[in-house]
Design a protein around this motif. Structure first.
Motif, short mmCIF file in Angstrom:
data_model
loop_
_atom_site.label_atom_id
_atom_site.label_comp_id
_atom_site.label_asym_id
_atom_site.label_seq_id
_atom_site.Cartn_x
_atom_site.Cartn_y
_atom_site.Cartn_z
N LYS A 147 -12.12 0.37 -8.03
CA LYS A 147 -12.72 -0.84 -7.45
C LYS A 147 -12.13 -1.17 -6.08
O LYS A 147 -12.75 -1.86 -5.28
CB LYS A 147 -12.59 -2.03 -8.39
N ASP A 148 -10.95 -0.67 -5.79
CA ASP A 148 -10.28 -0.92 -4.52
C ASP A 148 -10.79 0.06 -3.47
O ASP A 148 -10.54 1.27 -3.57
CB ASP A 148 -8.77 -0.79 -4.69
N THR A 205 -16.41 3.96 -4.58
CA THR A 205 -15.85 2.64 -4.81
C THR A 205 -16.81 1.91 -5.74
O THR A 205 -17.98 1.75 -5.43
CB THR A 205 -15.69 1.86 -3.49
N GLN A 246 0.83 -1.21 0.00
CA GLN A 246 0.00 0.00 0.00
C GLN A 246 0.87 1.26 0.00
O GLN A 246 0.60 2.19 -0.75
CB GLN A 246 -0.93 0.01 1.22
N GLN A 258 -9.71 0.82 -0.66
CA GLN A 258 -8.62 1.55 -0.02
C GLN A 258 -8.29 2.84 -0.77
O GLN A 258 -7.81 3.80 -0.17
CB GLN A 258 -7.37 0.66 0.08
N CYS A 259 -8.56 2.86 -2.07
CA CYS A 259 -8.31 4.09 -2.85
C CYS A 259 -9.17 5.23 -2.33
O CYS A 259 -8.69 6.36 -2.19
CB CYS A 259 -8.56 3.84 -4.33
#
Length: 189
Positions: free
Chosen positions: A78-79, A97, A16, A81-82
């Motif tokens: 799609k992540d 997301t 990350q 965490q983004c």
């Protein structure tokens, strides 16, 4: 930037952390600045355009676009965490997301994707089918075949443009980068 990544490799194996730093590397910055430089004249096609950025990672491009657009710029990836990380980096950007396959592009005047090399051609084609007629579309890809996640590279901008089937191409060009050529097509759906 390679030196910074090498130092980070020597102190952490955290993917990350590496991803966040990589999102701001020289090639990423050059590609995003080039997109803005070549496309800002087309933003005037619309009064208060609604803008979305597909596969927008942590939101750097959306943040840069806020300088040229007074209204909301939505960036999604799609992540999840983004979104979590992006909201900490760029407070004035709207994050979501979502997967490209399920995102509703119809309500947007400007649709941007700078990650076409990471997407199957069918996903790009379906995204364009779901984009409203008359929308401004800005897409980037490259010829960096050496990266495993790059599943849809092209040998030149002409070949990339041929895969898009846009109503009208306003601009296509190549940006020479350190390890590859970056391609950009700006057109009307």
């Amino acid at each position: 930037m390679d030196t910074i990544l090498q130092v980070i490799d020597s102190v952490t194996s955290d993917k990350q952390v590496k991803s966040i730093i990589n999102s701001l590397n020289d090639n990423q910055e050059k590609s995003k600045n080039w997109l803005i430089e070549k496309s800002k004249e087309y933003f005037t096609f619309f009064d208060n355009p609604k803008v979305c950025i597909a596969a927008g990672w942590y939101g750097s491009l959306a943040d840069k676009l806020k300088t040229y657009l007074d209204n909301e710029v939505v960036t999604f990836d799609k992540d999840p965490q983004c979104k979590t990380i992006g909201q900490k980096l760029y407070k004035d950007v709207t994050f979501a997301t979502a997967e490209i396959e399920y995102f509703n592009f119809k309500t947007y005047d400007i649709v941007i994707c700078t990650s076409c090399e990471h997407l199957k051609q069918k996903v790009i084609n379906d995204m364009l089918k779901k984009t409203r007629k008359g929308a401004l579309v800005i897409l980037q890809s490259n010829n960096y075949f050496a990266i495993e996640d790059h599943i849809n590279c092209h040998h030149n901008v002409k070949k990339f443009n041929q895969t898009l089937h846009l109503e009208k191409t306003l601009y296509n060009g190549t940006l020479k980068l350190e390890n590859c050529d970056r391609y950009m097509v700006i057109g009307i759906k």
